[in-house]
Design a protein around this motif. Structure first.
Motif, PDB file in Angstrom:
ATOM      1  N   ILE A 168      45.586 -41.110 -46.519  1.00 34.08           N
ATOM      2  CA  ILE A 168      45.949 -42.448 -46.631  1.00 34.08           C
ATOM      3  C   ILE A 168      46.743 -42.925 -48.077  1.00 34.08           C
ATOM      4  CG2 ILE A 168      43.871 -44.243 -48.007  1.00 34.08           C
ATOM      5  CD1 ILE A 168      41.500 -43.417 -45.669  1.00 34.08           C
ATOM      6  N   MET A 206      50.345 -42.409 -47.722  1.00 33.46           N
ATOM      7  CA  MET A 206      50.968 -43.818 -46.932  1.00 33.46           C
ATOM      8  C   MET A 206      50.836 -44.936 -47.802  1.00 33.46           C
ATOM      9  SD  MET A 206      49.511 -43.053 -43.235  1.00 33.46           S
ATOM     10  CE  MET A 206      50.195 -44.914 -42.936  1.00 33.46           C
ATOM     11  N   GLU A 249      53.229 -48.214 -47.454  1.00 35.94           N
ATOM     12  CA  GLU A 249      52.219 -49.139 -46.347  1.00 35.94           C
ATOM     13  C   GLU A 249      50.890 -49.620 -46.710  1.00 35.94           C
ATOM     14  OE1 GLU A 249      53.434 -48.353 -43.429  1.00 35.94           O
ATOM     15  OE2 GLU A 249      54.770 -46.590 -43.876  1.00 35.94           O
ATOM     16  N   ILE A 294      47.802 -47.824 -42.237  1.00 33.29           N
ATOM     17  CA  ILE A 294      47.456 -46.964 -41.984  1.00 33.29           C
ATOM     18  C   ILE A 294      46.269 -46.735 -41.250  1.00 33.29           C
ATOM     19  CG2 ILE A 294      45.434 -45.468 -44.473  1.00 33.29           C
ATOM     20  CD1 ILE A 294      47.520 -47.009 -46.269  1.00 33.29           C
TER      21      ILE A 294
END
Length: 175
Positions: free
Chosen positions: A68, A71, A76, A81
């Motif tokens: 998490i 990313m 992102e 995610i």
């Protein structure tokens, strides 16, 4: 006489209840000062050791937490995610698929840097209304450095918080 006796008994019962609540909270704060988990579901990436009652790393869930943060730092969004986590078979602590809110809460949780925090939010205001996002004064918050095994670096956490601050909505006065 029975009316007076009933009032006295009700008064004692109320005192007992409030005193018990105070004593329980005092015990929870004492355990928090020792770095002991004081109840509830531990954050994703951690389990509670049944002997020491301290947080320990859950290796499978820790990979999800690191994913998490990495990313998000790569740019992102929550949807990408969330989809990647659910596709890889990760679930929240309650066993549900990930949603955007659960990812946001993970990105905001300082515990992942190794800091144990207790008594941070004030559930009730002075008027008795609930808001679980209202924070208490710093003097009331119990904060222990290195009391939890870290999953991410303090630098990565600081970079994520900086991204949140940069995205924060500026009011009309700021324009």
């Amino acid at each position: 006489e029975s009316v007076i006796l009933e009032s006295v008994i009700e008064g004692f019962n109320e005192y007992y209840s409030r005193n018990l609540a105070r004593e329980v909270e005092k015990g929870k704060k004492e355990n928090a000062r020792k770095g002991i988990h004081v109840g509830g579901i531990p954050p994703l990436g951690y389990d509670v050791d049944p002997e020491t009652r301290r947080l320990t790393i859950n290796k499978f869930e820790a990979r999800a937490v690191r994913m998490i943060f990495s990313m998000f730092l790569e740019g992102e969004g929550y949807t990408a995610i969330r989809d990647a986590l659910n596709q890889d078979g990760y679930r929240t602590k309650r066993g549900n698929p990930f949603g955007k809110n659960s990812i946001h809460e993970i990105l905001r949780n300082e515990k992942y840097t190794g800091v144990y925090i207790y008594n941070k939010t004030a559930a009730k205001s002075a008027r008795g209304t609930y808001n679980r996002h209202r924070q208490k004064d710093d003097a009331d918050i119990i904060r222990l450095e290195d009391a939890v095994p870290p999953l991410i670096s303090k630098e990565d956490f600081a970079r994520v918080q900086e991204i949140f601050r940069a995205r924060q909505h500026k009011g009309a006065r700021q324009k």
